[in-house]
Write a protein that holds these residues in place. Structure first.
Motif, mmCIF file in Angstrom:
data_model
loop_
_atom_site.group_PDB
_atom_site.id
_atom_site.type_symbol
_atom_site.label_atom_id
_atom_site.label_comp_id
_atom_site.label_asym_id
_atom_site.label_seq_id
_atom_site.Cartn_x
_atom_site.Cartn_y
_atom_site.Cartn_z
ATOM 1 N N UNK A 1 13.044 -34.045 -61.360
ATOM 2 C CA UNK A 1 14.386 -34.625 -61.268
ATOM 3 C C UNK A 1 15.292 -34.043 -62.338
ATOM 4 N N UNK A 2 14.740 -33.776 -63.516
ATOM 5 C CA UNK A 2 15.520 -33.142 -64.570
ATOM 6 C C UNK A 2 15.929 -31.724 -64.197
ATOM 7 N N UNK A 3 15.032 -30.983 -63.518
ATOM 8 C CA UNK A 3 15.372 -29.628 -63.083
ATOM 9 C C UNK A 3 16.499 -29.643 -62.057
ATOM 10 N N UNK A 4 16.467 -30.620 -61.157
ATOM 11 C CA UNK A 4 17.538 -30.723 -60.163
ATOM 12 C C UNK A 4 18.879 -30.980 -60.839
ATOM 13 N N UNK A 5 18.866 -31.841 -61.853
ATOM 14 C CA UNK A 5 20.097 -32.168 -62.566
ATOM 15 C C UNK A 5 20.606 -30.970 -63.354
ATOM 16 N N UNK A 6 19.719 -30.295 -64.082
ATOM 17 C CA UNK A 6 20.184 -29.192 -64.924
ATOM 18 C C UNK A 6 20.656 -28.006 -64.088
ATOM 19 N N UNK A 7 20.066 -27.819 -62.904
ATOM 20 C CA UNK A 7 20.522 -26.725 -62.041
ATOM 21 C C UNK A 7 21.974 -26.934 -61.627
ATOM 22 N N UNK A 8 22.355 -28.206 -61.466
ATOM 23 C CA UNK A 8 23.720 -28.513 -61.035
ATOM 24 C C UNK A 8 24.698 -28.630 -62.193
ATOM 25 N N UNK A 9 24.207 -28.936 -63.398
ATOM 26 C CA UNK A 9 25.128 -29.260 -64.490
ATOM 27 C C UNK A 9 25.067 -28.309 -65.680
ATOM 28 N N UNK A 10 23.936 -27.650 -65.917
ATOM 29 C CA UNK A 10 23.814 -26.793 -67.100
ATOM 30 C C UNK A 10 24.496 -25.452 -66.861
ATOM 31 N N UNK A 11 25.092 -24.926 -67.911
ATOM 32 C CA UNK A 11 25.746 -23.623 -67.804
ATOM 33 C C UNK A 11 24.721 -22.513 -67.606
ATOM 34 N N UNK A 12 23.583 -22.617 -68.295
ATOM 35 C CA UNK A 12 22.505 -21.635 -68.162
ATOM 36 C C UNK A 12 21.185 -22.382 -67.951
ATOM 37 N N UNK A 13 20.816 -22.676 -66.697
ATOM 38 C CA UNK A 13 19.562 -23.399 -66.446
ATOM 39 C C UNK A 13 18.349 -22.470 -66.480
#
Length: 247
Positions: A186-198
């Protein structure tokens, strides 16, 4: 010990032996270049800015513990901390580390202490902070660091859940680079959408090799590649033998 546990033990021993062999061979043979990952390229640039322009780096190692499945990504975060601390401790604004688990907080302070000792600088224990023990108390304690301490780049590498979205949003609002990697789906799904560099999947575990943490980190990546090809070959061989009626 049942058969499955025995197979797992044999695999671990063989994999570790392969890592040692590759690490020894790398001393006499040139190491092949890895594929470029944009996140690590930008991270190296951020480390340079931290030294030259006085921007602070913030590393958050998450809430994973050291005695369960989350220990792997926790040690990755500590490895990244060690490399970054040794590179940026000479800056006017040394890095600050936040975490949400007691043992990880102690180890992060130890890494900062070792980096300070290596360059003869004074160690400030307040640079390694335990900001909260529950997901949202951890985020609540981390947000002031992102907003108020002149952070140029945020690195979120550890065990995070959906609360990671709040930290990524804070980094974006503060105008700082956000690089994130986690073992939690779930954290990976969130960071893929929100982090500048996932960092997706195994890219998180490759952090040590890309940051030059040592020969064993590079050997682990090469051993993983070899293991993949061996497993793929065995699957194809099994399918072929099944097709011709041998199995």
């Amino acid at each position: 010990m049942n058969q499955l546990e025995l197979i797992g033990l044999v695999f671990v021993i063989v994999f570790f032996g392969l890592m040692l062999t590759l690490a020894i061979l790398s001393r006499t043979r040139p190491v092949r270049q890895f594929r470029e990952i944009q996140a690590f390229t930008r991270l190296r640039h951020a480390v340079g800015l931290a030294v030259e322009a006085g921007n602070r780096l913030h590393l958050s190692i998450g809430r994973g513990n050291l005695i369960g499945p989350q220990s792997a990504v926790a040690f990755v975060g500590l490895t990244v901390l060690d490399r970054i601390a040794r590179s940026t401790m000479v800056s006017d604004r040394p890095p600050v580390v936040t975490s949400g688990e007691g043992a990880i907080s102690v180890l992060s302070q130890d890494s900062l202490r070792g980096a300070s000792r290596a360059i003869g600088a004074e160690f400030d224990p307040l640079r390694g902070r335990l900001t909260g023990l529950t997901p949202f108390s951890y985020v609540a304690g981390t947000l002031p660091v992102i907003y108020d301490e002149d952070v140029g780049a945020n690195l979120f590498i550890g065990s995070f859940g959906s609360e990671l979205a709040l930290m990524n949003e804070a980094g974006e609002r503060a105008g700082s680079l956000t690089l994130a990697g986690t073992d939690n789906l779930s954290g990976q799904a969130v960071l893929y959408a929100t982090a500048e560099e996932p960092l997706i999947g195994e890219e998180t575990y490759a952090s040590g090799a890309y940051l030059g943490a040592g020969a064993m980190h590079i050997a682990s990546l090469r051993a993983q590649d070899i293991s993949r090809w061996v497993i793929i070959s065995l699957i194809l061989l099994g399918a072929l033998l099944k097709l011709i009626g041998v199995l």
